[in-house]
Design a protein around this motif. Structure first.
Motif, mmCIF file in Angstrom:
data_model
loop_
_atom_site.group_PDB
_atom_site.id
_atom_site.type_symbol
_atom_site.label_atom_id
_atom_site.label_comp_id
_atom_site.label_asym_id
_atom_site.label_seq_id
_atom_site.Cartn_x
_atom_site.Cartn_y
_atom_site.Cartn_z
ATOM 1 N N THR B 131 76.869 -8.266 47.333
ATOM 2 C CA THR B 131 78.614 -7.846 47.805
ATOM 3 C C THR B 131 79.135 -7.941 46.440
ATOM 4 N N ILE B 135 81.346 -5.319 43.438
ATOM 5 C CA ILE B 135 82.284 -5.542 43.925
ATOM 6 C C ILE B 135 83.210 -5.536 42.528
ATOM 7 N N LYS B 138 84.571 -2.813 40.427
ATOM 8 C CA LYS B 138 85.610 -2.310 40.722
ATOM 9 C C LYS B 138 86.166 -1.023 40.084
ATOM 10 N N THR B 142 83.238 4.847 37.544
ATOM 11 C CA THR B 142 82.176 5.154 37.812
ATOM 12 C C THR B 142 80.239 4.731 37.333
ATOM 13 N N MET B 146 78.532 1.513 37.435
ATOM 14 C CA MET B 146 77.161 1.423 37.837
ATOM 15 C C MET B 146 76.688 0.493 36.956
ATOM 16 N N ILE B 148 76.839 -1.709 34.402
ATOM 17 C CA ILE B 148 77.015 -3.044 35.089
ATOM 18 C C ILE B 148 76.564 -3.910 35.573
ATOM 19 N N LEU B 155 74.483 -3.842 43.265
ATOM 20 C CA LEU B 155 73.794 -2.329 43.731
ATOM 21 C C LEU B 155 74.299 -1.553 43.447
ATOM 22 N N SER B 157 75.123 1.732 43.910
ATOM 23 C CA SER B 157 75.144 3.069 44.260
ATOM 24 C C SER B 157 76.133 2.054 45.146
ATOM 25 N N LEU B 158 76.131 1.000 45.691
ATOM 26 C CA LEU B 158 77.529 0.416 46.916
ATOM 27 C C LEU B 158 78.585 0.410 45.069
ATOM 28 N N ALA B 160 79.431 2.543 43.043
ATOM 29 C CA ALA B 160 79.607 3.413 43.037
ATOM 30 C C ALA B 160 80.743 3.321 44.316
ATOM 31 N N VAL B 161 80.383 2.832 45.342
ATOM 32 C CA VAL B 161 81.011 3.335 46.563
ATOM 33 C C VAL B 161 82.811 2.480 46.218
ATOM 34 N N PHE B 162 82.356 0.993 45.957
ATOM 35 C CA PHE B 162 83.483 0.430 45.434
ATOM 36 C C PHE B 162 84.632 0.879 44.979
ATOM 37 N N ILE B 164 85.063 4.057 43.960
ATOM 38 C CA ILE B 164 85.406 5.421 44.218
ATOM 39 C C ILE B 164 86.979 5.181 45.834
ATOM 40 N N THR B 166 88.692 2.252 45.319
ATOM 41 C CA THR B 166 89.150 1.071 45.025
ATOM 42 C C THR B 166 90.068 2.397 43.747
#
Lengths: 118, 239
Positions: B131, B135, B138, B142, B146, B148, B155, B157-158, B160-162, B164, B166
């Motif tokens: 994590t 993060i 972030k 995107t 991703m 980096i 991860l 895909s994780l 990308a979630v962070f 978005i 942020t």
């Protein structure tokens, strides 16, 4: 239009090749962005079709985030476990970064203005 | 009848067309609702589309990888879209030249602060290493974030979630924080939001002030470059 798409993909491809050849820790599309920027500087202008295609892409940039965003479903249990730390980091870091970057920018602009007057 | 329907459903589910269509439909719906609600920053079309799609996929028990077979055609465009960021950068080149030194120092400062503060806070709360890596980038747009994250062993895909989340958070609280501290300089306001909240922040800044929007777009592009260079170097230094 096909020419503009080919140009964008070509710059990205060159970027990927550059990364593969040098092993630099950079994403290929970023190098592609630098290559296109350099090309525009040398040419001294943006061709109309390139502007049309690129601006369309950038106007709909948010749509392109959606498939990656749906990837949250792969990590729901992880986020459930660590949501306190993640939330604190995202909100805290955003507030700190926005405030201090703005302050530094203003301070540096004042400094350079003072320097310019000398 | 029921047998026929499930046959059609099985056929469609196996085809990338359905999930490509659903992606565009969910986004269009989110965009319409966003516009209808006066483009309020709390109503983010990306967030709405993601929520709708996650619910649909969960209810129909569709794995993400099956969904992505269709959605990859949209996702693929992030590459050329990143290359296209050269255009706003080129259009601002006169402005950039004028205050090149302050822009460069601000973006390096902002890049280190955005990654450093996120790492410090997340670490203080004891989040896992995967994590932490995910993060760190972030605040970067995107596709770059991703890349980096992947290079550092996070991860993507994780990340990308962070990224978005942020962007949405930055666009919401940025103007609030800047108002509290009475920072009125539009170029500094836009620049700070672009560094912290990439494209989603830039879209918001553009609505409020043209100067803020231009500087936000510039900051987003430069921050992508700065973080892509600095973060892997710093990471190797400390870990």
């Amino acid at each position: 239009m096909i020419g503009a798409i080919t140009l964008l993909l070509g710059c990205q491809l060159l970027g990927e090749l550059f990364i593969a050849a040098t092993g630099l820790p950079l994403p290929g599309p970023v190098v592609g962005m630098v290559i296109l920027f350099t090309g525009l500087m040398i040419r001294g202008g943006i061709p109309e079709t390139v502007a049309k295609v690129s601006d369309t892409l950038l106007r709909n940039l948010s749509l392109l985030f959606v498939p990656a965003g749906v990837g949250v479903m792969l990590h729901l249990s992880l986020i459930e476990r660590e949501w306190v730390g993640v939330t604190a980091a995202l909100i805290g870091s955003s507030a700190i970064t926005i405030l201090f970057t703005a302050l530094v920018m203003i301070a540096l602009k004042k400094l350079s203005r003072v320097g310019g007057e000398e | 009848m029921d047998g026929n329907f499930s046959d059609i459903w099985v056929y469609l589910s196996a085809s990338p067309l359905l999930h490509l269509f659903l992606t565009l439909l969910a986004y269009l719906g989110g965009q319409k609702l966003y516009e209808r609600l006066g483009m309020h920053p709390l109503v983010n079309p990306v967030l709405l589309a993601v929520i709708v799609l996650v619910v649909i996929l969960t209810v129909t028990r569709t794995p993400y990888l099956v969904y992505f077979e269709g959605a990859q055609f949209v996702h693929f465009l992030l590459g050329p879209a990143t290359v296209a960021l050269a255009l706003p950068l080129y259009r601002q080149v006169a402005r950039v030249r004028k205050s090149l030194v302050s822009i460069l120092f601000s973006v390096i400062f902002g890049s280190v602060l955005a990654t450093g503060s996120a790492l410090a806070i997340a670490w203080a709360f004891g989040v896992s290493e995967a994590t932490l890596i995910s993060i760190a980038p972030k605040s970067v747009t995107t596709p770059v974030a991703m890349g980096i994250s992947e290079k550092l062993g996070g991860l993507p895909s994780l990340t990308a979630v962070f990224v978005i989340l942020t962007g949405i958070i930055g666009a919401m609280i940025g103007p609030l924080v800047l108002n509290i501290f009475r920072i009125k300089d539009w170029s500094a306001r836009g620049f700070a939001i672009g560094v912290a909240a990439h494209g989603i922040g830039t879209a918001r800044a553009m609505q409020v002030s043209e100067v803020a929007g231009a500087f936000s777009g510039l900051a987003m592009g430069l921050n992508a470059l700065a973080t892509a260079i600095l973060l892997p170097l710093l990471w190797r230094l400390f870990f």
